[in-house]
Motif scaffolding. Structure first.
Motif, PDB file in Angstrom:
ATOM      1  N   PRO A 264       0.809  -1.228   0.000  1.00  0.00           N
ATOM      2  CA  PRO A 264       0.000   0.000   0.000  1.00  0.00           C
ATOM      3  C   PRO A 264       0.839   1.274   0.000  1.00  0.00           C
ATOM      4  O   PRO A 264       0.578   2.207  -0.755  1.00  0.00           O
ATOM      5  CB  PRO A 264      -0.830  -0.142   1.279  1.00  0.00           C
ATOM      6  CG  PRO A 264      -0.930  -1.615   1.523  1.00  0.00           C
ATOM      7  CD  PRO A 264       0.366  -2.182   1.043  1.00  0.00           C
ATOM      8  N   GLU A 265       1.917   1.304   0.808  1.00  0.00           N
ATOM      9  CA  GLU A 265       2.695   2.548   0.926  1.00  0.00           C
ATOM     10  C   GLU A 265       3.373   2.928  -0.377  1.00  0.00           C
ATOM     11  O   GLU A 265       3.731   4.081  -0.609  1.00  0.00           O
ATOM     12  CB  GLU A 265       3.750   2.384   2.029  1.00  0.00           C
ATOM     13  CG  GLU A 265       4.355   3.694   2.502  1.00  0.00           C
ATOM     14  CD  GLU A 265       5.386   3.500   3.618  1.00  0.00           C
ATOM     15  OE1 GLU A 265       5.326   2.438   4.291  1.00  0.00           O
ATOM     16  OE2 GLU A 265       6.235   4.393   3.771  1.00  0.00           O
ATOM     17  N   LEU A 266       3.537   1.923  -1.256  1.00  0.00           N
ATOM     18  CA  LEU A 266       4.148   2.202  -2.562  1.00  0.00           C
ATOM     19  C   LEU A 266       3.099   2.280  -3.655  1.00  0.00           C
ATOM     20  O   LEU A 266       3.426   2.390  -4.837  1.00  0.00           O
ATOM     21  CB  LEU A 266       5.177   1.115  -2.894  1.00  0.00           C
ATOM     22  CG  LEU A 266       6.428   1.084  -2.024  1.00  0.00           C
ATOM     23  CD1 LEU A 266       7.307  -0.115  -2.383  1.00  0.00           C
ATOM     24  CD2 LEU A 266       7.226   2.387  -2.173  1.00  0.00           C
ATOM     25  N   GLY A 267       1.838   2.171  -3.259  1.00  0.00           N
ATOM     26  CA  GLY A 267       0.764   2.220  -4.237  1.00  0.00           C
ATOM     27  C   GLY A 267       0.815   1.057  -5.209  1.00  0.00           C
ATOM     28  O   GLY A 267       0.448   1.176  -6.380  1.00  0.00           O
ATOM     29  N   VAL A 268       1.320  -0.083  -4.704  1.00  0.00           N
ATOM     30  CA  VAL A 268       1.500  -1.245  -5.569  1.00  0.00           C
ATOM     31  C   VAL A 268       0.399  -2.275  -5.322  1.00  0.00           C
ATOM     32  O   VAL A 268       0.065  -2.588  -4.174  1.00  0.00           O
ATOM     33  CB  VAL A 268       2.880  -1.904  -5.298  1.00  0.00           C
ATOM     34  CG1 VAL A 268       2.952  -3.308  -5.894  1.00  0.00           C
ATOM     35  CG2 VAL A 268       3.998  -1.023  -5.849  1.00  0.00           C
ATOM     36  N   SER A 269      -0.193  -2.760  -6.416  1.00  0.00           N
ATOM     37  CA  SER A 269      -1.089  -3.917  -6.340  1.00  0.00           C
ATOM     38  C   SER A 269      -0.891  -4.674  -7.648  1.00  0.00           C
ATOM     39  O   SER A 269      -1.080  -4.118  -8.725  1.00  0.00           O
ATOM     40  CB  SER A 269      -2.547  -3.474  -6.201  1.00  0.00           C
ATOM     41  OG  SER A 269      -3.382  -4.634  -6.265  1.00  0.00           O
ATOM     42  N   VAL A 270      -0.421  -5.913  -7.563  1.00  0.00           N
ATOM     43  CA  VAL A 270      -0.110  -6.658  -8.785  1.00  0.00           C
ATOM     44  C   VAL A 270      -0.766  -8.024  -8.711  1.00  0.00           C
ATOM     45  O   VAL A 270      -0.880  -8.616  -7.637  1.00  0.00           O
ATOM     46  CB  VAL A 270       1.427  -6.775  -8.966  1.00  0.00           C
ATOM     47  CG1 VAL A 270       2.055  -7.582  -7.832  1.00  0.00           C
ATOM     48  CG2 VAL A 270       1.776  -7.389 -10.303  1.00  0.00           C
ATOM     49  N   ASN A 271      -1.268  -8.484  -9.851  1.00  0.00           N
ATOM     50  CA  ASN A 271      -1.919  -9.792  -9.912  1.00  0.00           C
ATOM     51  C   ASN A 271      -1.065 -10.762 -10.708  1.00  0.00           C
ATOM     52  O   ASN A 271      -0.339 -10.374 -11.616  1.00  0.00           O
ATOM     53  CB  ASN A 271      -3.298  -9.663 -10.584  1.00  0.00           C
ATOM     54  CG  ASN A 271      -4.231  -8.801  -9.748  1.00  0.00           C
ATOM     55  OD1 ASN A 271      -4.341  -8.983  -8.537  1.00  0.00           O
ATOM     56  ND2 ASN A 271      -4.852  -7.816 -10.391  1.00  0.00           N
ATOM     57  N   ALA A 272      -1.178 -12.050 -10.314  1.00  0.00           N
ATOM     58  CA  ALA A 272      -0.483 -13.110 -11.050  1.00  0.00           C
ATOM     59  C   ALA A 272      -1.341 -14.359 -10.920  1.00  0.00           C
ATOM     60  O   ALA A 272      -2.304 -14.377 -10.144  1.00  0.00           O
ATOM     61  CB  ALA A 272       0.903 -13.344 -10.449  1.00  0.00           C
ATOM     62  N   PHE A 273      -1.001 -15.391 -11.696  1.00  0.00           N
ATOM     63  CA  PHE A 273      -1.809 -16.613 -11.670  1.00  0.00           C
ATOM     64  C   PHE A 273      -0.899 -17.828 -11.503  1.00  0.00           C
ATOM     65  O   PHE A 273       0.183 -17.887 -12.099  1.00  0.00           O
ATOM     66  CB  PHE A 273      -2.634 -16.709 -12.961  1.00  0.00           C
ATOM     67  CG  PHE A 273      -3.618 -15.573 -13.071  1.00  0.00           C
ATOM     68  CD1 PHE A 273      -3.255 -14.384 -13.718  1.00  0.00           C
ATOM     69  CD2 PHE A 273      -4.881 -15.650 -12.484  1.00  0.00           C
ATOM     70  CE1 PHE A 273      -4.135 -13.312 -13.772  1.00  0.00           C
ATOM     71  CE2 PHE A 273      -5.772 -14.581 -12.547  1.00  0.00           C
ATOM     72  CZ  PHE A 273      -5.399 -13.398 -13.198  1.00  0.00           C
TER      73      PHE A 273
END
Ligand code: GCU
Length: 630
Positions: A264-273
């Protein structure tokens, strides 16, 4: 994520080992390691466990040394069923108790020197929740263990300093359960470590035990690592742009399961499968504030897959070498360290809780260190995490110590397994900057092959850290030494132990000695020092006086700063006097190695202040070493 050795290879070796130690060959290997246990839903099984010391192994084999059938072994915990119609020659209910976590040696006088088999039994009530999976997690058990729940033998584990877990979902009873663990700390020629070491062979369930509750499909282990290549220069208001790469390993998940990683503090949200193996990988370009000893920045990270969410605190930094310099985040750093055994202050037993870790590290900080060598085995997880929060870089190592059985395949498999489990547990601890594969191992072709294979394995698993070993010096001429160990070809450092002033030399020899190295790699002194009894005073040439030890430190530090080109770090031996069966001089050693800069009770010897002043002095800057305020 981390591929194990082929099952066939492991099975053959397990049978060989099992038969040679009368252990049931059918016991399986533990399940893949579940990391970050502290963030999971757990039920602690710490506390009093009943125990039976069994030096003749009657809980495993008959009087003719024939392995017992399961129902006859102590795993069956017969007295739990109160079966009085049959001959039962043991009773956990009537036995004494041992504290878990804890070594047995320091809990009972009669167990001080005990090396052999001990049976542990814990009764616990449990109500499993439908649809949940349950695992038993052991922080460490020294040295070899086998686990049975309600008479069902679940797994065996070898290695005294790495965690392991086993699924118990099917073996759990609704209500009362009997957990029996056999623990054998017999030293083995073919073990890791071998049957000879300079530390006490503390046996027992030495770290915490808990039941972990997880959903059907869960996040088993993961890694988030910063790539050392800088993608974008720092601007006035923004840190450098970096690539964070990582992977998540799921258990019980169908291929294609969505995984989300948030910082959150880096504004990161990443998806993978996830793939067929349950592995999902990802990359993030971001501008994290980098972790360093002066600024030990950690980020809240959240990893979710299905209904499982696991949270961790992870820092980002990069470490590499440039010529004979160790570089942290692109800048040279001098590692001002000290070596530490995992032994408490005052009570001198295995560390069992975070407060004891903090007590040890408080002295490390008082010395002015930015580095700590956690010798000679993986320490408990709280120690590594506490050091990370405090801004202490870590050298972490497996106990491939001295005269290992280099030609034994099972020994290699054991060493590699311990290495993999050490890395898997701590790969997200950014303060770990060096993985070490050995300590003071005599040079031979078999040894260098064994260790170079381990180094290759480290580089496969973790390209972001330095790899080395504590090697030994070689005399090249009168008063001139080098390190001509063939292992230097494979390591990132020329790291070695040298005891000028103590073993087969006197302190004055330091004044005459110079060093020369053929490789352009950072030089790291993984050990130097001398022994002294706290409060024992005399002339500086009298051994085991504080004055002798302080003089040894002064002359070694002078020698190393003036005549050891490429010195980039040191971890003098050792923070605290520690127990060792090799230290027998009564009235002076009394089962303690006296090279601690503090006594076993935490009293500071003169050498403590010599080292502290050195680390605080501008000497490191004046004579071409790195600015000491890094
Ligand atoms: C060796 C070894 C240490 C030991 C020390 C000593 O270098 O690595 O484990 O305690 O010497 O002799 O005190």
């Amino acid at each position: 994520m981390i591929r194990r050795l082929s099952p066939a290879f492991v099975a053959v070796e397990v049978v060989f080992l099992a038969l040679s130690f009368g252990i049931y060959a059918g016991a399986k290997e533990p399940d893949p390691q579940i990391v970050n246990i502290g963030a999971r839903k757990t039920v602690s099984l710490d506390g009093d466990w009943k125990f039976i010391a069994d030096p003749y192994r009657i809980g495993f084999v008959s009087y003719h040394q024939v392995p017992l059938r399961d129902a006859k072994t102590f795993f069956a915990d017969k007295d739990f069923y109160d079966d009085r119609t049959r001959l039962v020659e043991y009773s956990f209910s009537h036995a004494s108790a041992l504290k878990v976590p804890g070594d047995w040696n320091t809990q009972y006088e009669k167990l001080y020197y005990y090396e052999g088999l001990v049976w542990y039994r814990r009764i616990f009530d449990f109500t499993p929740v439908k649809g949940k999976r349950y695992f038993l997690y052991f922080g460490a058990v020294n040295y070899e263990s086998e686990v049975a729940l309600n008479g069902k033998r679940l797994c065996r584990h070898e290695g005294g300093f790495t965690p392991f877990n086993i699924e118990i979902t099917e073996a759990l009873n609704e209500g009362r359960n009997s957990l029996v663990v056999s623990v054998d700390n017999t030293r083995r020629k073919d073990g890791i470590p071998t049957d000879n070491s300079d530390w006490w062979n503390y046996g027992g369930i030495t770290r915490s035990v808990c039941i972990v509750e997880l959903p059907e499909s869960f996040v088993c282990n993961y890694s988030l690592l910063l790539d050392s290549k800088v993608l974008g220069k720092a601007t006035r208001r923004k840190p450098e742009l970096h690539r964070i790469f990582g992977s998540v390993h799921l258990e019980g998940a169908a291929p294609g399961t969505a995984v989300n990683v948030r910082i959150p503090e880096l504004g990161v949200s990443v998806n993978a499968f996830s793939d067929m193996e349950g592995d999902a990988s990802f990359e993030i370009n971001s501008r994290p504030v980098l972790w360093s000893p002066d600024s030990p920045k950690l980020y809240d990270v959240e990893i979710s897959a299905g209904e499982d969410v696991v949270r961790d605190r992870i820092g980002f930094r990069y470490v590499e070498t440039s010529g004979n310099r160790i570089m942290l985040n692109g800048k040279p750093v001098f590692c001002k360290g000290i070596s530490v055994h995992e032994e408490t202050i005052g009570t001198s037993r295995r560390v069992t809780d975070a407060s004891e870790c903090m007590e040890l590290l408080s002295y490390v900080r008082e010395l002015g260190c930015n580095f700590v060598r956690l010798a000679h085995y993986p320490h408990n997880e709280q120690m590594v995490r506490a050091a990370e929060e405090l801004g202490l870089m870590v050298w972490s190592e497996i106990p491939a110590y001295w005269t290992i059985s280099w030609d034994n395949k099972a020994t290699y498999a054991n060493a590699q397994r311990q290495l993999e489990d050490m890395i898997l547990r701590d790969i997200n601890r950014c303060n770990v900057v060096i993985w070490s594969v050995a300590n003071e191992t005599p040079v031979s072709d078999a040894r260098t092959l064994f260790l170079s294979r381990l180094i290759a394995r480290v580089r496969e698993l973790d390209p972001t850290r330095l790899v080395s070993a504590a090697m030994e010096k070689t005399k090249v001429a009168a008063n001139t030494y080098t390190v001509d160990d063939p292992l230097v070809e494979y390591t990132d450092l020329i790291s070695f132990n040298q005891y000028l002033g103590w073993y087969s030399s006197n302190n004055a020899d330091c004044d005459l000695t110079s060093w020369t190295f053929n490789s352009d790699k950072p030089v790291f002194i993984s050990e130097f020092g001398a022994g002294a009894v706290y409060g024992n005073h005399g002339d500086a040439d009298e051994r085991f006086t504080e004055e002798y030890m302080a003089d040894c430190f002064r002359r070694n530090l002078d020698m190393m700063t003036k005549r050891m080109p490429g010195l980039a770090g040191m971890t003098p031996w050792v923070l605290k006097d520690f127990r060792s069966p090799r230290r027998l001089l009564s009235g002076i050693q009394d089962d303690f190695n006296r090279k601690g800069v503090i006594s076993e009770n935490g009293e500071r010897k003169q050498a403590f202040f010599v080292l502290k002043d050195f680390y605080a002095s501008s000497l490191l800057g004046q004579i071409g070493l790195l600015p000491h305020n890094y």
